[in-house]
Scaffold this motif. Structure first.
Motif, PDB file in Angstrom:
ATOM      1  N   LYS A   1      -6.983  12.023  -1.258  1.00 42.83           N
ATOM      2  CA  LYS A   1      -8.262  11.315  -1.144  1.00 42.83           C
ATOM      3  C   LYS A   1      -9.307  12.165  -0.426  1.00 42.83           C
TER       4      LYS A   1
ATOM      5  N   THR B   1      -8.472   2.692   1.026  1.00 38.90           N
ATOM      6  CA  THR B   1      -7.992   1.692   0.069  1.00 38.90           C
ATOM      7  C   THR B   1      -7.076   2.377  -0.925  1.00 38.90           C
ATOM      8  N   LEU B   2      -5.826   1.911  -1.020  1.00 36.12           N
ATOM      9  CA  LEU B   2      -4.845   2.538  -1.890  1.00 36.12           C
ATOM     10  C   LEU B   2      -4.781   1.841  -3.244  1.00 36.12           C
ATOM     11  N   THR B   3      -4.568   2.631  -4.274  1.00 36.54           N
ATOM     12  CA  THR B   3      -4.294   2.061  -5.600  1.00 36.54           C
ATOM     13  C   THR B   3      -2.837   1.629  -5.641  1.00 36.54           C
ATOM     14  N   GLN B   4      -2.498   0.836  -6.634  1.00 45.59           N
ATOM     15  CA  GLN B   4      -1.111   0.401  -6.762  1.00 45.59           C
ATOM     16  C   GLN B   4      -0.195   1.595  -7.027  1.00 45.59           C
ATOM     17  N   ALA B   5      -0.706   2.575  -7.768  1.00 43.79           N
ATOM     18  CA  ALA B   5       0.094   3.768  -8.041  1.00 43.79           C
ATOM     19  C   ALA B   5       0.365   4.546  -6.756  1.00 43.79           C
ATOM     20  N   GLU B   6      -0.610   4.604  -5.862  1.00 42.22           N
ATOM     21  CA  GLU B   6      -0.422   5.302  -4.594  1.00 42.22           C
ATOM     22  C   GLU B   6       0.564   4.567  -3.704  1.00 42.22           C
TER      23      GLU B   6
ATOM     24  N   GLU C   1      -3.572   1.449   5.044  1.00 38.93           N
ATOM     25  CA  GLU C   1      -4.991   1.089   5.036  1.00 38.93           C
ATOM     26  C   GLU C   1      -5.508   0.796   6.434  1.00 38.93           C
TER      27      GLU C   1
ATOM     28  N   GLN D   1       2.980   2.668  -4.762  1.00 40.97           N
ATOM     29  CA  GLN D   1       4.292   2.846  -5.386  1.00 40.97           C
ATOM     30  C   GLN D   1       4.858   4.242  -5.104  1.00 40.97           C
TER      31      GLN D   1
ATOM     32  N   GLN E   1       0.866  -0.766   1.970  1.00 47.94           N
ATOM     33  CA  GLN E   1      -0.581  -0.912   1.864  1.00 47.94           C
ATOM     34  C   GLN E   1      -1.198  -1.321   3.198  1.00 47.94           C
TER      35      GLN E   1
END
Length: 455
Positions: free
Chosen positions: A408, A382-387, A376, A389, A372
């Protein structure tokens, strides 16, 4: 090895006979090319069919119409070439529906098909004369510019003849022994002997080039100071990196010049020849970005290529006898303009990306717990937790990072290799409308030969 004339023996009647379609020896379609009435022209692109004294042949390697669409979204306005779109062309090689850069470069340089991996030879091994070599025979000066090694497939296709594109040390020898006046790019190691850390067995081709009258430059500052007169027999060899130049995203951190700077210097040097010149300029790394599915790298190197095209067009408009042709060699990566069911193009967010995906991946720690932070800070996203992972668990961190960034930006990819997509051609200057229509890549040098009145 016999020599086969791909350009010099062509007649105008063959060049513009009509849109007749036949079958080449390879069993693939062969187009005769656009008739001379095709196209209505844009502004001064026709200029009463004046003779073309100079040609600047600009090749954004791997670029296609979807790259063009994403680039407009990235830039927020039209690209410099958009007003000069003339036609489309096909790209299959002699032995494959999907070409590589060697076969494509050979077709674009000689007007003849060859097998993938082969440079400047037909499938039977006969040497093909290139449009650059034909121009030299007419007394014109010549130049090669690239952001890859200058011995890479596309630039090599205009002045070398080898069975295997990977034989870059032999290509380097042929370039030094050629009559090319200006050579600018990467690949210094291919010109140096092993004793000096190079790839040649014992030859120092840089020293040989210097003895032959070439001025040697090795960094941005030396290029800016270069002042040669090809009319007096002077030449210029600029090798700015051991291998390829850095991606555009990283170029400012080096002493390497921009593609625009190399193009401008090449033009300034070659225009001294009273008989005119032929210059090939390749934006090499758009292709490499496509192979990596790295949308930000693709767009930033496209922007660098556009700056070079702008320099060429500015010269053409001032000169009045210069034709600028922008023709990619093939599509790479199967880029799409839009992805993930979105009705928006988001490529403008790629302006915030500071490094390639490869460099981001190199900064990950062993357990990738800093995904992250790295992505970033490098991409402004801004990354999601799924991204996060998905990158942590991926077998290939580079592709995973590039996939997240591309998603994105609403940029899709269908391959990490070349595709068989039809390719746009743009042209500006005298007789630019000759490029209107739909034809094969082998027609490009034939049209150039006709408008230059090469014998």
């Amino acid at each position: 090895m016999s020599k086969k004339f791909g350009i010099g023996a062509l007649s105008a009647a063959l060049l513009f006979s009509s849109f007749s379609v036949g079958m080449a020896d390879t069993g693939k379609p062969e187009w005769a090319g656009p008739p001379d009435w095709a196209g209505s022209g844009n502004g001064n692109d026709n200029e009463d069919n004046n003779k073309v004294e100079n040609v600047i042949y600009m090749i954004p390697d791997g670029f296609s119409s979807n790259y063009a669409a994403n680039y407009r979204a990235y830039k927020g306005e039209e690209a410099v070439w958009d007003d000069h779109l003339k036609g489309m062309f096909t790209t299959p090689s002699a032995n494959s529906d999907i070409t590589d850069s060697a076969a494509a470069g050979t077709a674009m340089a000689t007007g003849e098909k060859t097998n993938n991996g082969v440079i400047g030879l037909d499938p039977e091994g006969n040497e093909l004369e290139t449009i650059l070599e034909t121009s030299e025979e007419e007394g014109k000066a010549s130049g090669l510019v690239a952001t890859s090694t200058i011995t890479h497939a596309t630039p090599a296709s205009f002045a070398a003849h080898v069975e295997d594109r990977n034989n870059e040390t032999e290509i380097a020898k042929q370039l030094v022994e050629s009559e090319v006046d200006v050579i600018l790019g990467g690949g210094k190691n291919n010109f140096l002997p092993a004793s000096e850390g190079g790839n040649q067995e014992d030859s120092n081709l840089i020293k040989q080039a210097e003895e032959q009258g070439m001025n040697i430059v090795e960094n941005r500052e030396q290029l800016e100071e270069a002042d040669i007169d090809v009319e007096k027999g002077e030449g210029l060899l600029g090798l700015f990196a051991g291998g390829a130049l850095s991606p555009e995203l990283h170029r400012e951190d080096t002493e390497e010049p921009s593609l625009a700077a190399m193009t401008e210097t090449a033009i300034d040097s070659l225009e001294e020849d009273k008989d005119g010149f032929f210059l090939t300029v390749e934006g090499s790394q758009i292709d490499w970005a496509g192979h990596a599915n790295d949308a930000a790298w693709a767009m930033s190197d496209t922007a660098a290529f556009e700056e070079a095209v702008q320099k060429a067009i500015e010269f053409a408009e001032k000169d009045g006898e210069t034709l600028v042709v922008v023709a990619p060699d093939h599509d790479t990566g199967g880029m799409t303009a839009g992805a993930n069911d979105s009705m928006e193009l988001n490529a403008d967010i790629l302006q915030n990306v500071k490094t390639t995906g490869d460099q981001m991946a190199s900064r990950l720690n062993d357990d990738r717990s800093n995904v992250q932070e790295v992505v970033e800070s490098s991409a402004g996203l801004t990354l999601t937790q799924a991204e996060v992972q998905s990158i942590q668990e991926a077998d290939n961190a580079v592709l995973a990072i590039n996939s997240v960034v591309s998603d994105k930006a609403r940029v899709g990819w269908t391959s990490t290799n070349h595709t068989g997509a039809d390719i746009p051609v743009y042209a500006h200057g005298p007789q630019a409308d000759k490029f209107s229509g739909f034809y094969d890549n082998t027609q490009l040098p034939k049209i150039i030969a006709e408008v230059m009145e090469l014998k």
